[in-house]
Design a protein around this motif. Structure first.
Motif, mmCIF file in Angstrom:
data_model
loop_
_atom_site.group_PDB
_atom_site.id
_atom_site.type_symbol
_atom_site.label_atom_id
_atom_site.label_comp_id
_atom_site.label_asym_id
_atom_site.label_seq_id
_atom_site.Cartn_x
_atom_site.Cartn_y
_atom_site.Cartn_z
ATOM 1 N N VAL A 115 5.877 8.948 21.783
ATOM 2 C CA VAL A 115 4.829 9.125 20.786
ATOM 3 C C VAL A 115 4.466 10.596 20.702
ATOM 4 C CG1 VAL A 115 2.463 8.520 20.149
ATOM 5 C CG2 VAL A 115 3.948 6.804 21.194
ATOM 6 N N ARG A 116 4.411 11.121 19.475
ATOM 7 C CA ARG A 116 4.068 12.526 19.240
ATOM 8 C C ARG A 116 2.840 12.590 18.347
ATOM 9 N NH1 ARG A 116 8.957 15.753 20.132
ATOM 10 N NH2 ARG A 116 9.761 14.716 21.972
ATOM 11 N N LYS A 117 1.919 13.469 18.688
ATOM 12 C CA LYS A 117 0.742 13.711 17.849
ATOM 13 C C LYS A 117 1.155 14.561 16.658
ATOM 14 C CE LYS A 117 -2.556 11.992 20.530
ATOM 15 N NZ LYS A 117 -3.378 10.893 20.184
ATOM 16 N N ILE A 118 0.665 14.170 15.485
ATOM 17 C CA ILE A 118 0.916 14.965 14.281
ATOM 18 C C ILE A 118 -0.433 15.290 13.654
ATOM 19 C CG2 ILE A 118 3.263 14.158 13.911
ATOM 20 C CD1 ILE A 118 2.208 12.113 11.946
ATOM 21 N N LEU A 119 -0.476 15.563 12.395
ATOM 22 C CA LEU A 119 -1.702 15.981 11.718
ATOM 23 C C LEU A 119 -2.829 14.974 11.855
ATOM 24 C CD1 LEU A 119 -0.131 17.355 8.436
ATOM 25 C CD2 LEU A 119 -0.931 18.659 10.400
ATOM 26 N N GLU B 159 -0.163 9.560 14.956
ATOM 27 C CA GLU B 159 0.962 9.579 15.878
ATOM 28 C C GLU B 159 2.245 9.130 15.185
ATOM 29 O OE1 GLU B 159 -0.394 6.932 18.939
ATOM 30 O OE2 GLU B 159 -1.473 8.530 19.972
ATOM 31 N N SER B 160 3.317 9.817 15.491
ATOM 32 C CA SER B 160 4.634 9.371 15.048
ATOM 33 C C SER B 160 5.411 8.936 16.280
ATOM 34 C CB SER B 160 5.369 10.485 14.299
ATOM 35 O OG SER B 160 5.673 11.540 15.180
ATOM 36 N N LYS B 161 6.434 8.147 16.055
ATOM 37 C CA LYS B 161 7.285 7.668 17.146
ATOM 38 C C LYS B 161 8.665 8.290 16.979
ATOM 39 C CE LYS B 161 4.700 3.403 17.356
ATOM 40 N NZ LYS B 161 4.684 1.977 17.054
ATOM 41 N N VAL C 117 9.505 7.726 13.156
ATOM 42 C CA VAL C 117 8.781 6.715 12.386
ATOM 43 C C VAL C 117 7.352 7.212 12.197
ATOM 44 C CG1 VAL C 117 8.022 4.317 12.278
ATOM 45 C CG2 VAL C 117 10.219 4.880 13.328
ATOM 46 N N SER C 118 6.911 7.251 10.947
ATOM 47 C CA SER C 118 5.577 7.742 10.619
ATOM 48 C C SER C 118 4.521 6.683 10.929
ATOM 49 C CB SER C 118 5.504 8.109 9.133
ATOM 50 O OG SER C 118 5.415 6.929 8.350
ATOM 51 N N PRO C 119 3.252 7.065 10.945
ATOM 52 C CA PRO C 119 2.185 6.087 11.169
ATOM 53 C C PRO C 119 2.194 4.951 10.139
ATOM 54 C CG PRO C 119 1.319 8.304 11.376
ATOM 55 C CD PRO C 119 2.728 8.419 10.865
ATOM 56 N N ARG C 120 2.720 5.198 8.953
ATOM 57 C CA ARG C 120 2.784 4.173 7.904
ATOM 58 C C ARG C 120 4.021 3.289 8.015
ATOM 59 N NH1 ARG C 120 1.118 7.947 2.816
ATOM 60 N NH2 ARG C 120 -1.052 8.272 3.440
ATOM 61 N N GLY C 121 4.913 3.609 8.945
ATOM 62 C CA GLY C 121 6.112 2.800 9.132
ATOM 63 C C GLY C 121 7.348 3.322 8.428
ATOM 64 N N ASN C 122 7.218 4.380 7.627
ATOM 65 C CA ASN C 122 8.389 4.997 7.005
ATOM 66 C C ASN C 122 9.177 5.742 8.075
ATOM 67 O OD1 ASN C 122 7.453 4.123 4.478
ATOM 68 N ND2 ASN C 122 6.195 5.950 4.270
#
Length: 119
Positions: A37-41, A45-47, A62-67
């Motif tokens: 897990v990486r912190k973004i803006l 969190e993105s995976k 993978v973005s927080p929205r699942g894209n």
């Protein structure tokens, strides 16, 4: 797209440096296949997961929205070219866009970097 791309690493991690005209974006990924897990803006969190298969590196973000963005890096032409495939998918794994970039191998004079960066 980045003007230059430098990959370096060992059996456990790969560092990817994307060079643009005025800056470099650096990212280090673990190639163990485990989701990190990486912190973004804004605290989101993105995976990120990555694996190496022979001479190919595969990274999935993978973005927080699942894209997701699936990146694959492989060498061609006896190591003279680096092929980068970027596949963008929505949360249902529907392909939205695939980009293919080809980078020619170049030798970089590390002592010349500062003069080109305006230092």
């Amino acid at each position: 797209p980045p003007e230059s791309l430098i990959l370096a690493g060992d059996s456990k991690t790969i560092t990817i440096n994307k060079g643009f005209a005025d800056f470099v974006v650096t990212r280090t990924v673990s190639t163990d296949g485990i989701i990190h897990v990486r912190k973004i803006l804004d605290g989101a969190e993105s995976k990120v997961s990555a694996t190496r298969e022979d001479a190919m590196l595969n990274v999935e973000i993978v973005s927080p929205r699942g894209n997701s963005v699936k990146e694959s890096y492989s060498f061609a032409d006896g190591g003279k070219k680096l092929i980068v495939l970027l596949r963008f998918e929505d949360k249902d794994s529907t392909e939205l866009l695939t980009l293919r970039r080809v980078y020619n191998r170049a030798t970089l004079d590390l002592f010349d970097v500062g003069s080109r960066a305006g230092n």
